[in-house]
Design a protein around this motif. Structure first.
Motif, short mmCIF file in Angstrom:
data_model
loop_
_atom_site.label_atom_id
_atom_site.label_comp_id
_atom_site.label_asym_id
_atom_site.label_seq_id
_atom_site.Cartn_x
_atom_site.Cartn_y
_atom_site.Cartn_z
N ILE A 174 42.58 19.30 -86.39
CA ILE A 174 42.96 20.86 -85.99
C ILE A 174 44.21 21.16 -87.12
O ILE A 174 43.95 22.38 -87.48
CB ILE A 174 43.36 20.86 -84.47
N HIS A 175 45.07 20.29 -87.26
CA HIS A 175 46.05 20.67 -88.24
C HIS A 175 45.44 21.03 -89.62
O HIS A 175 45.94 21.95 -90.18
CB HIS A 175 47.11 19.87 -88.31
N ALA A 176 44.67 20.19 -90.02
CA ALA A 176 44.15 20.50 -91.33
C ALA A 176 43.32 21.54 -91.56
O ALA A 176 43.23 22.43 -92.74
CB ALA A 176 43.47 18.97 -91.79
N GLU A 222 54.45 15.20 -99.47
CA GLU A 222 54.33 16.29 -100.52
C GLU A 222 54.42 17.69 -100.06
O GLU A 222 54.87 18.48 -100.71
CB GLU A 222 53.00 15.94 -101.47
N GLU A 223 53.87 18.08 -99.14
CA GLU A 223 53.76 19.39 -98.36
C GLU A 223 55.18 19.78 -98.12
O GLU A 223 55.89 20.63 -98.32
CB GLU A 223 52.85 19.43 -96.92
N GLU A 224 55.86 18.83 -97.51
CA GLU A 224 57.50 18.95 -97.06
C GLU A 224 58.29 19.13 -98.03
O GLU A 224 59.13 19.85 -98.19
CB GLU A 224 57.70 18.01 -96.13
N ALA A 248 43.29 24.17 -89.77
CA ALA A 248 44.06 25.51 -89.54
C ALA A 248 44.88 25.76 -91.12
O ALA A 248 45.03 26.98 -91.70
CB ALA A 248 44.99 25.40 -88.57
N GLU A 249 45.33 24.69 -91.45
CA GLU A 249 46.17 24.64 -92.71
C GLU A 249 45.20 25.37 -93.91
O GLU A 249 45.71 26.00 -94.70
CB GLU A 249 46.72 23.46 -93.13
N GLU A 250 44.23 24.70 -94.02
CA GLU A 250 43.22 25.19 -95.07
C GLU A 250 42.73 26.53 -94.97
O GLU A 250 42.90 27.36 -95.95
CB GLU A 250 41.88 24.18 -94.95
N MET A 267 56.14 26.13 -87.99
CA MET A 267 54.82 25.57 -87.14
C MET A 267 54.27 24.24 -87.73
O MET A 267 54.07 23.36 -86.87
CB MET A 267 53.99 26.77 -86.97
N ILE A 268 54.10 24.23 -88.87
CA ILE A 268 53.36 22.99 -89.63
C ILE A 268 54.45 21.74 -89.65
O ILE A 268 53.99 20.78 -89.32
CB ILE A 268 53.10 23.44 -90.99
N LEU A 269 55.61 22.15 -89.55
CA LEU A 269 56.57 20.94 -89.60
C LEU A 269 56.77 20.46 -88.35
O LEU A 269 56.77 19.12 -87.77
CB LEU A 269 58.21 21.56 -89.78
N ASP A 296 54.11 20.55 -86.10
CA ASP A 296 52.83 19.86 -86.15
C ASP A 296 52.84 18.35 -86.63
O ASP A 296 52.09 17.53 -86.40
CB ASP A 296 51.57 20.63 -86.48
N HIS A 297 53.56 18.36 -87.80
CA HIS A 297 53.66 17.14 -88.36
C HIS A 297 54.39 15.80 -87.74
O HIS A 297 54.16 14.67 -87.80
CB HIS A 297 54.37 17.04 -89.90
N LYS A 298 55.30 16.30 -86.83
CA LYS A 298 56.01 15.38 -86.16
C LYS A 298 54.99 14.41 -85.37
O LYS A 298 55.35 13.14 -85.37
CB LYS A 298 57.14 16.06 -85.03
FE LIG Z 1 50.31 19.60 -92.99
#
Ligand SMILES: [Fe+2]
Ligand SMILES: [Fe+2]
Length: 223
Positions: A105-107, A171-173, A109-111, A67-69, A71-73
């Motif tokens: 929104i992404h950040a 770094e996340e990926e 939810a990730e946190e 899901m995060i990958l 969202d990164h696109k």
């Molecule tokens: Fe991220």
């Protein structure tokens, strides 16, 4: 980011299922004929409408990493535009207007979901806190970009923001997710994916429709 050498805390189970791995289902001639003979008036079935966001079309779950990958696109697409000073200012401003709410929104939810989970695991705590710091810097920089009038200063700040987020995503990926795969099992990743999707839905309302949140119910008082 530093990598811990200590042993994994959880034993891995079967690998997480990934979307798009299954064979395509091709309708047989009889099924095709039936579809042509009885066209459905409804755009989708009730079952499909109620399908959780963590499930793909074939009914399989996909996990928080996928899901995060995903969202990164769009963030990466906007980053490429913001970094390219040869593009027109208007196209870079349009990219920023798309980028800023997506990033928030992404950040958030990730946190709330991923980093919170990682802070419970000794080998991932430091990376999660580093993520918090980088998110805070990006949010602060995004606010500055919004308030900058001068076009050259705007371009410079938008580019620095894009490079900051690009570095963070990389770094996340390349570091965080490989470590997460070692520490968490497949069911953890799917459960976190469901929580992540749900949290994103809540945050979207706050970010995209802040007026709805601020409105107080009007009480009618009879004298
Ligand atoms: Fe991220
Ligand atoms: Fe992040």
């Amino acid at each position: 980011m530093k990598k811990s050498k200590s042993a994994p805390m959880k034993k891995k189970s079967s690998p997480a299922k990934k979307p798009g791995m299954d064979k395509k289902v091709i309708a047989k001639p009889k099924q095709m004929a039936a579809l042509k003979a009885k066209p459905s008036l409804k755009p989708s079935s009730k079952k499909q409408e109620q399908r959780p966001d963590s499930m793909v079309a074939d009914g399989k779950h996909y996990d928080i990493i996928q899901m995060i990958l995903d969202d990164h696109k769009p963030l990466k697409r906007c980053i490429e535009i913001l970094k390219n000073l040869e593009l027109s200012l208007s196209s870079r401003r349009a990219a920023f207007n798309e980028f800023a709410p997506l990033l928030t929104i992404h950040a958030k939810a990730e946190e709330a979901v991923l980093y919170t989970f990682e802070k419970t695991e000794v080998d991932m705590r430091e990376e999660a806190f580093e993520g918090d710091v980088e998110h805070a810097l990006a949010a602060q920089m995004a606010e500055e970009v919004k308030q900058t009038v001068d076009k050259d200063i705007w371009s410079a700040k938008a580019r620095v923001l894009a490079e900051l987020v690009e570095h963070h995503i990389e770094e996340e990926e390349t570091e965080m997710f490989p470590e997460l795969k070692k520490q968490a099992n497949a069911s953890d990743l799917i459960r976190l994916g469901e929580e992540y999707q749900s949290k994103k839905g809540e945050i979207k309302v706050d970010v995209l429709h802040p007026a709805v949140q601020k409105q107080q119910p009007v009480l009618s008082v009879r004298h």
